[in-house]
Design an enzyme around this catalytic site. Structure first.
Site, PDB file in Angstrom:
ATOM      1  N   ASP A  96      16.482  -1.894  -8.834  1.00 18.13           N
ATOM      2  CA  ASP A  96      17.146  -0.583  -8.776  1.00 18.13           C
ATOM      3  C   ASP A  96      18.390  -0.648  -7.897  1.00 18.13           C
ATOM      4  OD1 ASP A  96      16.613   0.200  -5.908  1.00 18.13           O
ATOM      5  OD2 ASP A  96      14.517   0.100  -6.565  1.00 18.13           O
ATOM      6  N   HIS A 111      16.328 -10.606  -7.735  1.00 15.14           N
ATOM      7  CA  HIS A 111      15.606 -10.536  -9.017  1.00 15.14           C
ATOM      8  C   HIS A 111      16.421  -9.829 -10.094  1.00 15.14           C
ATOM      9  CE1 HIS A 111      11.403 -11.207  -6.981  1.00 15.14           C
ATOM     10  NE2 HIS A 111      12.145 -12.295  -7.005  1.00 15.14           N
ATOM     11  N   GLU A 206       0.778  -1.285   4.577  1.00 11.59           N
ATOM     12  CA  GLU A 206      -0.425  -1.955   5.081  1.00 11.59           C
ATOM     13  C   GLU A 206      -0.075  -3.433   5.300  1.00 11.59           C
ATOM     14  OE1 GLU A 206      -2.671  -1.095   1.626  1.00 11.59           O
ATOM     15  OE2 GLU A 206      -1.635  -2.620   0.449  1.00 11.59           O
TER      16      GLU A 206
HETATM   17  P1  OAD Z   1       4.384  -5.191  -4.771  1.00 13.42           P
HETATM   18  O1  OAD Z   1       3.968  -4.114  -5.697  1.00 13.42           O
HETATM   19  O2  OAD Z   1       3.738  -6.511  -4.903  1.00 13.42           O
HETATM   20  O3  OAD Z   1       4.182  -4.740  -3.258  1.00 13.42           O
HETATM   21  C1  OAD Z   1       4.656  -3.520  -2.793  1.00 13.42           C
HETATM   22  C2  OAD Z   1       4.273  -3.377  -1.326  1.00 13.42           C
HETATM   23  O4  OAD Z   1       4.835  -2.164  -0.857  1.00 13.42           O
HETATM   24  C3  OAD Z   1       2.764  -3.310  -1.081  1.00 13.42           C
HETATM   25  O5  OAD Z   1       2.412  -4.229  -0.031  1.00 13.42           O
HETATM   26  C4  OAD Z   1       2.527  -1.861  -0.632  1.00 13.42           C
HETATM   27  O6  OAD Z   1       1.521  -1.755   0.354  1.00 13.42           O
HETATM   28  C5  OAD Z   1       3.878  -1.493  -0.052  1.00 13.42           C
HETATM   29  N1  OAD Z   1       4.186  -0.054  -0.159  1.00 13.42           N
HETATM   30  C6  OAD Z   1       3.854   0.823  -1.134  1.00 13.42           C
HETATM   31  N2  OAD Z   1       4.333   2.041  -0.859  1.00 13.42           N
HETATM   32  C7  OAD Z   1       5.005   1.949   0.325  1.00 13.42           C
HETATM   33  C8  OAD Z   1       5.711   2.869   1.148  1.00 13.42           C
HETATM   34  N3  OAD Z   1       5.856   4.145   0.812  1.00 13.42           N
HETATM   35  N4  OAD Z   1       6.256   2.414   2.291  1.00 13.42           N
HETATM   36  C9  OAD Z   1       6.119   1.107   2.666  1.00 13.42           C
HETATM   37  N5  OAD Z   1       5.454   0.187   1.927  1.00 13.42           N
HETATM   38  C10 OAD Z   1       4.913   0.599   0.775  1.00 13.42           C
HETATM   39  O7  OAD Z   1       5.982  -5.302  -4.904  1.00 13.42           O
HETATM   40  P2  OAD Z   1       6.952  -6.479  -4.430  1.00 13.42           P
HETATM   41  O8  OAD Z   1       6.414  -7.158  -3.231  1.00 13.42           O
HETATM   42  O9  OAD Z   1       8.322  -5.920  -4.370  1.00 13.42           O
HETATM   43  O10 OAD Z   1       9.325  -9.456  -9.550  1.00 13.42           O
HETATM   44  O11 OAD Z   1       6.852  -7.455  -5.655  1.00 13.42           O
HETATM   45  C11 OAD Z   1       7.648  -8.614  -5.676  1.00 13.42           C
HETATM   46  C12 OAD Z   1       8.020  -8.951  -7.087  1.00 13.42           C
HETATM   47  O12 OAD Z   1       6.858  -8.984  -7.914  1.00 13.42           O
HETATM   48  C13 OAD Z   1       8.913  -7.920  -7.774  1.00 13.42           C
HETATM   49  O13 OAD Z   1      10.267  -8.057  -7.454  1.00 13.42           O
HETATM   50  C14 OAD Z   1       8.664  -8.205  -9.221  1.00 13.42           C
HETATM   51  C15 OAD Z   1       7.162  -8.348  -9.173  1.00 13.42           C
HETATM   52  O14 OAD Z   1       6.579  -9.086 -10.173  1.00 13.42           O
HETATM   53  C16 OAD Z   1       9.795  -9.656 -10.774  1.00 13.42           C
HETATM   54  O15 OAD Z   1       9.661  -8.846 -11.685  1.00 13.42           O
HETATM   55  C17 OAD Z   1      10.495 -10.954 -10.928  1.00 13.42           C
END
Ligand code: OAD
Length: 237
Positions: A96, A111, A206
């Site tokens: 985004d 990404h 978390e």
């Molecule tokens: P995830 O969905 O794996 O993790 C999101 C994290 O954000 C989790 O640890 C949640 O606890 C945390 N979270 C959720 N809501 C929140 C809030 N309001 N404030 C703070 N933290 C919060 O997403 P990513 O780690 O971004 O890649 O995933 C990495 C990659 O996996 C993405 O870029 C995508 C995906 O597959 C591709 O598509 C290549």
């Protein structure tokens, strides 16, 4: 000591409160879709129309979203640091544009970006507003049907890795915000920072999978924790 150069890695959690789904939380995107079907080269080669449809749905969900206080605070921190001769690098796994909408500049989208398409044949990257379809042609090479989203799929190398490792190695502080730490190479940045004696901090809802590797952590909603942390840093300037 106030860090002069800060490297910030963000993930889906920073945009969750703007209304965009995360991937691995309950009800996240990967609970609804199979990664290998919609986010891999093999899936695209098997059924390109299905992959384009998945990204059209995502493009629609991204259309009206607005930055939340975490994006705005990171933009403010970046400007404040630039004003005193320091540097805040924002590297995001998110496709985004909410960091930019929140005022951040030179954001590294490792990404890719949902608002762009790339020609599967010649590699030309362009901004594209409308729906993706197999009827579209590449403006550079003219081939019809080869325009894919400019996003990194599983098995592909993330973008701008040389710049990322250069900026990370030069940082005094590495901060990871809203990412589960499940996807490499981003999940390995904390270990790279540690081996370079760079301070590390995690901000997340978390503890992430890599929580044990960070020197410091703050847990809670990004929209609350990030502005408070940025204000503290700016106050120490
Ligand atoms: P995830 O969905 O794996 O993790 C999101 C994290 O954000 C989790 O640890 C949640 O606890 C945390 N979270 C959720 N809501 C929140 C809030 N309001 N404030 C703070 N933290 C919060 O997403 P990513 O780690 O971004 O890649 O995933 C990495 C990659 O996996 C993405 O870029 C995508 C995906 O597959 C591709 O598509 C290549």
């Amino acid at each position: 000591m106030v860090p002069a150069k800060i490297f910030i890695l963000t993930g889906a959690g920073v945009s969750a409160e703007s209304g965009l789904s995360t991937f691995r939380d309950k009800g996240g995107l990967w609970a609804e879709y199979r990664v290998e079907d919609v986010a891999s080269l093999a899936g695209y080669e098997r059924d390109p129309a299905r992959v384009l449809e998945f990204y059209n749905l995502r493009r629609n969900s991204h259309r009206d979203v607005r930055p939340n206080p975490a994006h705005v605070a990171l933009g403010q921190l970046q400007r404040a640091w630039a004003g005193r001769g320091g540097e805040v690098t924002i590297c995001t796994q998110n496709i985004d544009h909410l960091h930019e909408a929140g005022g951040a500049e030179n954001v590294i989208h490792m990404h890719g970006e949902i608002g762009k398409v790339r020609c599967h044949d010649c590699g030309d990257v362009t901004a594209a507003d409308g729906e993706l379809s197999l009827a579209l042609g590449c403006g550079a090479c003219g081939r019809i049907g080869g325009l894919r989203p400019h996003v990194v799929w599983f098995g592909e190398t993330p973008l701008e890795m040389d710049t990322i490792y250069e900026k990370l190695a030069a940082a005094d502080l590495f901060v990871s915000i809203g990412t589960s730490g499940a996807v490499y190479p981003a999940a390995g940045f904390v270990a790279a920072a540690r081996s370079g004696d760079i301070e590390t901090m995690e901000i997340n809802l978390e503890p992430s999978e890599n929580a044990f590797l960070f020197d410091a952590a703050r847990y809670g909603k990004a929209s609350e924790i990030v502005p408070a942390w940025a204000a503290e840093l700016i106050g120490q300037m």
